[in-house]
Structure formats: structure tokens, C-alpha cells
Design a protein around this motif. Structure first.
Motif, PDB file in Angstrom:
ATOM      1  N   ILE B  49      44.756  25.895  45.943  1.00  0.00           N
ATOM      2  CA  ILE B  49      44.002  25.038  45.346  1.00  0.00           C
ATOM      3  C   ILE B  49      42.447  25.326  45.694  1.00  0.00           C
ATOM      4  O   ILE B  49      41.448  25.610  44.796  1.00  0.00           O
ATOM      5  N   LEU B  50      42.099  25.560  46.997  1.00  0.00           N
ATOM      6  CA  LEU B  50      41.023  25.870  47.540  1.00  0.00           C
ATOM      7  C   LEU B  50      40.273  26.916  47.075  1.00  0.00           C
ATOM      8  O   LEU B  50      39.238  27.251  46.869  1.00  0.00           O
ATOM      9  N   GLU B  54      44.692  27.488  40.673  1.00  0.00           N
ATOM     10  CA  GLU B  54      45.672  26.437  40.619  1.00  0.00           C
ATOM     11  C   GLU B  54      46.878  26.582  40.024  1.00  0.00           C
ATOM     12  O   GLU B  54      47.813  25.911  40.192  1.00  0.00           O
ATOM     13  N   PHE B  55      47.097  27.681  39.172  1.00  0.00           N
ATOM     14  CA  PHE B  55      48.377  28.154  38.618  1.00  0.00           C
ATOM     15  C   PHE B  55      49.256  28.588  39.734  1.00  0.00           C
ATOM     16  O   PHE B  55      50.449  27.892  39.740  1.00  0.00           O
ATOM     17  N   PRO B 130      37.134  31.528  36.002  1.00  0.00           N
ATOM     18  CA  PRO B 130      37.112  31.217  34.750  1.00  0.00           C
ATOM     19  C   PRO B 130      38.215  30.248  34.418  1.00  0.00           C
ATOM     20  O   PRO B 130      39.480  30.549  34.846  1.00  0.00           O
ATOM     21  N   SER B 131      38.165  29.204  33.665  1.00  0.00           N
ATOM     22  CA  SER B 131      38.949  28.263  33.535  1.00  0.00           C
ATOM     23  C   SER B 131      40.086  28.581  32.534  1.00  0.00           C
ATOM     24  O   SER B 131      41.236  27.994  32.704  1.00  0.00           O
ATOM     25  N   ASP B 132      40.219  29.719  31.907  1.00  0.00           N
ATOM     26  CA  ASP B 132      41.177  30.541  31.179  1.00  0.00           C
ATOM     27  C   ASP B 132      41.786  31.484  32.090  1.00  0.00           C
ATOM     28  O   ASP B 132      42.540  32.290  31.554  1.00  0.00           O
ATOM     29  N   ASN B 133      42.041  31.202  33.404  1.00  0.00           N
ATOM     30  CA  ASN B 133      42.393  32.327  34.198  1.00  0.00           C
ATOM     31  C   ASN B 133      44.083  32.414  34.077  1.00  0.00           C
ATOM     32  O   ASN B 133      44.690  33.444  34.240  1.00  0.00           O
ATOM     33  N   ILE B 134      44.797  31.212  33.758  1.00  0.00           N
ATOM     34  CA  ILE B 134      46.182  31.227  33.307  1.00  0.00           C
ATOM     35  C   ILE B 134      46.612  32.307  31.939  1.00  0.00           C
ATOM     36  O   ILE B 134      47.282  33.215  32.011  1.00  0.00           O
ATOM     37  N   LEU B 135      45.426  32.171  30.991  1.00  0.00           N
ATOM     38  CA  LEU B 135      45.470  32.933  29.958  1.00  0.00           C
ATOM     39  C   LEU B 135      45.468  34.390  30.271  1.00  0.00           C
ATOM     40  O   LEU B 135      46.470  35.208  29.809  1.00  0.00           O
TER      41      LEU B 135
END
Lengths: 357, 172
Positions: B49-50, B54-55, B130-135
Motif C-alpha cells: 500500500i505504501l 493497492e491491487f 495512476p489511479s487506473d493502474n489495475i486497468l
């Protein structure tokens, strides 16, 4: 990491802005201010959920009573409305009976972990329009991750009690939850396939419009995913017909047989919070979350829908008999898992062909 | 969040990881060891997380805590001889093992110190992804890294089938 969203929690925004100003005026700043604000927010959510859990206990007892042609609690207040409050106060002042042969640290931490895990899911729960503690981009995955600690608490309780009934209950719960997690996650994946995002806010937004945009009305895969999700969720919340971890008639009370007083109350409360959690996830994923007609505030829509799903779970509990252990496993692996995977493939095909709205 | 705060969280997590990892290999009750392992894996998720992943953190908790550790505990509970006994986790090689550990820790320390001069003074690891790193992750798994992904899946499938073949009775 950005902590600004705390200050903009939708309909509660003025309250938090006022609190922020107040804390700033007494000289708090930086990290400490953020921590205090989050503590306040957490306390608010915690308080609301505790009241809700007390209400659910009362509601369950009333429904159980009426299904069995009796009244349920009637003595304290109108139809016994503060019965659970009285019960909670009673449990708080009861003696904490401790078994000598217990595994001390494990016995102590089991209810604590279970309690924390039950509340952790509400960090990403969209209670209403903009009413969310933190909109993580892994939203639903985060919930799946933190709820696994519920199993660990059950296992710890089973082991720490040093009692064969408790141990059996803990083991049964481990086997059950690990099995039912598979169909549950695959059902959720069906929704994720269409929203393209794991964030709870995005999932709700993608179901905006009238009710036929809710995922449950995406025929044919939507209703199937909803049914498999609810089935698996009932098992995840350890409720009848999947309540073999605490089957009263065979295991006395299962994993929590040695717990009393406050510790038992924590398990009991966590159980009802978990039931509300799985219902709230069902509402968010399949029933449009807080979306609704504008004559009621969004959080009321969310609460109403969730309570309807909770009612469904309660009706399950008081109408269906409990499954045997081997039937339970067979049902999970031989029926639910194939159905959910087939459904996922169908949903993928529809998405690829563009047959959806 | 200020750099100092990340530092504090990092240190708390590191201490938790090291202490719980030591508990895994030193406690005499095997169930306690398994619980310490869970704590260790959970703290590693905190490190993820740090780092802004997050994924990975969620996957870590979901797979290691939710599945692997629970299966371990399940196995411990089913093995009745293991459950009640106090186990010893050391044998005659303990001292040699300790020396080897100390040696490799020192080597690692020197290497890290050389490579990342002053890594302790500015822990700027927590770059926001970037917040779409899961994508992005999903896209790469399905395009550029599709073959390794499938190979790993088949490896896991083979391991599962192997486990079933080993575990089932001959004429059941």
C-alpha cells in the motif's frame, strides 16, 4: 496519498467542514488533524452500524417469532423495541468466564479480529451519493480481502477455546468459507466485467438511470449472478441453511461455545454486521446502490434496499433446513461453481457481442 | 502525506514484519506460528500500500491470508499429533544457520547501501501510481504477458491435479 476526500463526504459535508475548522482553531494540523478527522469519521460509522446491528437482532427475533406463530420479544417497550439494548447492557456487565485450558493470546484476540474485520469493509461502502469514507480504486477487492479475517477469527476462536465442539465449528467454517468464496468472487466478476472498474462508486454510477439499468435486470446473466451471489453470501455470513459452523443441535454453539459476556457480544454483533455487509454489497453490485427516485435522500434508498436484502436472508434462515457438511461441499463445488463460471462466460459473450444496454 | 509520515508507517510495518517472521520460526506452538505468518503477510500487504500498489496488497491478503494461511491452519487442526505437541524449531545446525543469516544480512546491507546511497534519508518510494493502474495491469496480462500468464495457470492446474492424484485412494 491524499486525505482531502474526508472533508467532502457528500451530504455530511457541512458537519465535517465545521469539525475541521474547530480542530484547526485549537491548533491541530498536518497528520494529526487527518488522523483525528478519520477517527471521527470512523467513530460515526461505527456508531451507526452498532445501532443498526442492535436493530437487526431485534428484527430477526421478531421475524423468527412471527414465522413460528409467536410474537417474539414483547415486554420492553412497544413490541419489545429496546429488548436488544437491554440484552447488550446485560452482556456488558456479565462475568467473563475463562476456561483454564484456553490458549490465552489466541482466545483473547479472536473476537477482536472478528469485530474489526466486520467493520473494515465499510471503508469503501457507498452509503449514499458521495457518502463514502474512501473511494479506493480496488473497492470490491478490498472488501473481499478484509472479510477473510472473519474466517481467521473463527479459526482462532475454535482453536483458542480448547474445546472439541469449538474446534469442529472453526474447521467447518474454514472449509465452508474457502469453498464459497469461489462462486462469490466469480459472481462479482460478472458485474466487474460490465462496469470495468473495481471502485464501488463507479459500480453504482454505471447502474444509474431507472431501475432497469440495475445489474440484476441485465437478462439473462444478471439475475443468475444475483442468485448465486446471494447463495454464496448466505454461506459467507454463516447463516442457515449454511450455518454448520455453529449448528446448535450438533455443536452446542460451535466456535463461540466458550465465550461469554463482552467477548460473546462482540462475536454476536460481528455476525449481524457481516450479514448487513453482504446485503450492502448485493445492493451496490446488483440493485443500483444508492440510486433511486429523488424524493428520498440517497442514503435512505441504500438503507431501504439493504434492509430488504437482509429481510430475504432472514426469511431464508427461518424457512430452510440446514445442509449436511458433505451436501454443503457438494453444493458449492458441483453446482454453484459450474453455474457461476458458465454465467461468467455467457456474460462475456454478451459483452463481446454487444447485446446489452 | 508528508515524507516523514510515510517513514513512520514504513518503520512500524518493517518492525512488524521482522518480529512476526522471527516468531514464525521460533514459537513452539505451531498454531501460533501460523498466526504469526498471517501477521507477517498482512504487514507485507501494508508495504505494498505504501508503494501505491493497492491491487497487489489486496491480492496478497486475498491469496496468502485468505487461502494459503487458512489451508495451513486447517492442515494443522486436522493433524491431531501436531496440534497438542510443543515443537522444537532448532536442531544442531542452529548456530551455523545464524552465522550464515548474519553474513547474508551484512552483504545485503552493504549492497543496498552502495546501490541506493542515502535510501534511508528520503523514502520517496510512495509515488502515486495512476489511479487506473489495475486497468493497465489487466491489459498487459492479456496482451504482452499473455503467454507467461497462461503458463502459470497451467502450472497451477498441474499442481492441483497432482495433489488430487496423490491424495486419492487407489480404489475409491
Amino acid at each position: 496519498m491524499n486525505f482531502a476526500p474526508v472533508i467532502a463526504v457528500g451530504e455530511l459535508q457541512p458537519v465535517f467542514a465545521w469539525l475541521y475548522g474547530l480542530l484547526q482553531s485549537i491548533g491541530l494540523e498536518g497528520t494529526l488533524l487527518t488522523v483525528v478527522m478519520y477517527a471521527g469519521l470512523g467513530g460515526t460509522v461505527f456508531g451507526v452500524l452498532c445501532v443498526l446491528a442492535l436493530f437487526l437482532v431485534w428484527w430477526e427475533r421478531k421475524i423468527a417469532g412471527h414465522i413460528q406463530q409467536r410474537f417474539g420479544p414483547m415486554r420492553n417497550g412497544w413490541h419489545g423495541w429496546y429488548q436488544t439494548l437491554a440484552d447488550a447492557v446485560k452482556l456488558l456487565q456479565k462475568e467473563d468466564v475463562l476456561v483454564d485450558t484456553r490458549d490465552r493470546p489466541v482466545f483473547f484476540w479472536a473476537p477482536v479480529i472478528g469485530f474489526v474485520a466486520a467493520f473494515a469493509a465499510y471503508v469503501v461502502m457507498p452509503f449514499g451519493k458521495g457518502l463514502i469514507v474512501a473511494d479506493l480504486n480496488i473497492g470490491i477487492l478490498y472488501i473481499m480481502a478484509v472479510t477473510t479475517f472473519t474466517v481467521i477469527s473463527l479459526l482462532m476462536a475454535g482453536w483458542g477455546s480448547n474445546n472439541k465442539y469449538a474446534l469442529l465449528g472453526g474447521m467447518r467454517s474454514a472449509a465452508q468459507v474457502v469453498s464459497y468464496e469461489v462462486p462469490m468472487v466469480v459472481s462479482i466478476l460478472t458485474v466487474i466485467l460490465y462496469t470495468g472498474s473495481l471502485s464501488m462508486v463507479d459500480i453504482v454510477e454505471s447502474q444509474s438511470g431507472l431501475f432497469f439499468n440495475w445489474f440484476i435486470f441485465r437478462i439473462p446473466f444478471g439475475p443468475i449472478a444475483f442468485i448465486t451471489y446471494i447463495t454464496a453470501a448466505t454461506a459467507e455470513a454463516n447463516r442457515t441453511p449454511f450455518d454448520i459452523p455453529e449448528a446448535e443441535q450438533e455443536l452446542v454453539a460451535g466456535f463461540n461455545v466458550e465465550y461469554s459476556g463482552m467477548k460473546f457480544a462482540m462475536f454476536f454483533l460481528a455476525e449481524f454486521i457481516n450479514m448487513f455487509t453482504v446485503s450492502a454489497i448485493a445492493v451496490t453490485l446488483f440493485l443500483g446502490g444508492w440510486q433511486g427516485l429523488s424524493f428520498l435522500p440517497s442514503w435512505l434508498w441504500f438503507l431501504g434496499k439493504t434492509l430488504m436484502v437482509v429481510l430475504l436472508l432472514m426469511l431464508f434462515r427461518w424457512t430452510y433446513p440446514r445442509l449436511r457438511v458433505d451436501q454443503l461441499m457438494e453444493f458449492a463445488w458441483k453446482i454453484l461453481v459450474p453455474i457461476t463460471f458458465a454465467n461468467l462466460i455467457i456474460a462475456g459473450w454478451f459483452k463481446w457481442a454487444g447485446w446489452y444496454w | 502525506m508528508a515524507v516523514g509520515d510515510v517513514g513512520i508507517v514504513f518503520w512500524i510495518l518493517s518492525v512488524a514484519i521482522i518480529v512476526s517472521a522471527c516468531m514464525v520460526v521460533s514459537l513452539r506452538n505451531i498454531f501460533h506460528c501460523a498466526l504469526a505468518l498471517i501477521l507477517c503477510l498482512f504487514a507485507v500487504a501494508g508495504i505494498f500500500i505504501l508503494l501505491g500498489a493497492e491491487f497487489l496488497a489486496a491480492a496478497q491478503v486475498l491469496i496468502y491470508v485468505g487461502a494459503v494461511a487458512i489451508l495451513m491452519i486447517f492442515a494443522i487442526m486436522l493433524t491431531s499429533n501436531l496440534a497438542a505437541k510443543k515443537i522444537t524449531q532448532t536442531n544442531e545446525n542452529a548456530l551455523v544457520g545464524l552465522l550464515v543469516c548474519v553474513f547474508f544480512t551484512l552483504v545485503g546491507w552493504v549492497l543496498l547501501k552502495k546501490t541506493y546511497e542515502g535510501i534511508w534519508s528520503h523514502l520517496e518510494l510512495a509515488r502515486p501510481l495512476p489511479s487506473d493502474n489495475i486497468l493497465t495491469l489487466g491489459k498487459y496480462l492479456m496482451t504482452q504477458y499473455a503467454l507467461p500468464f497462461e503458463v502459470v495457470s497451467i502450472l497451477l492446474l498441474a499442481a492441483m491435479i497432482g495433489a488430487i492424484v496423490l491424495a486419492r485412494k487407489e480404489n475409491a
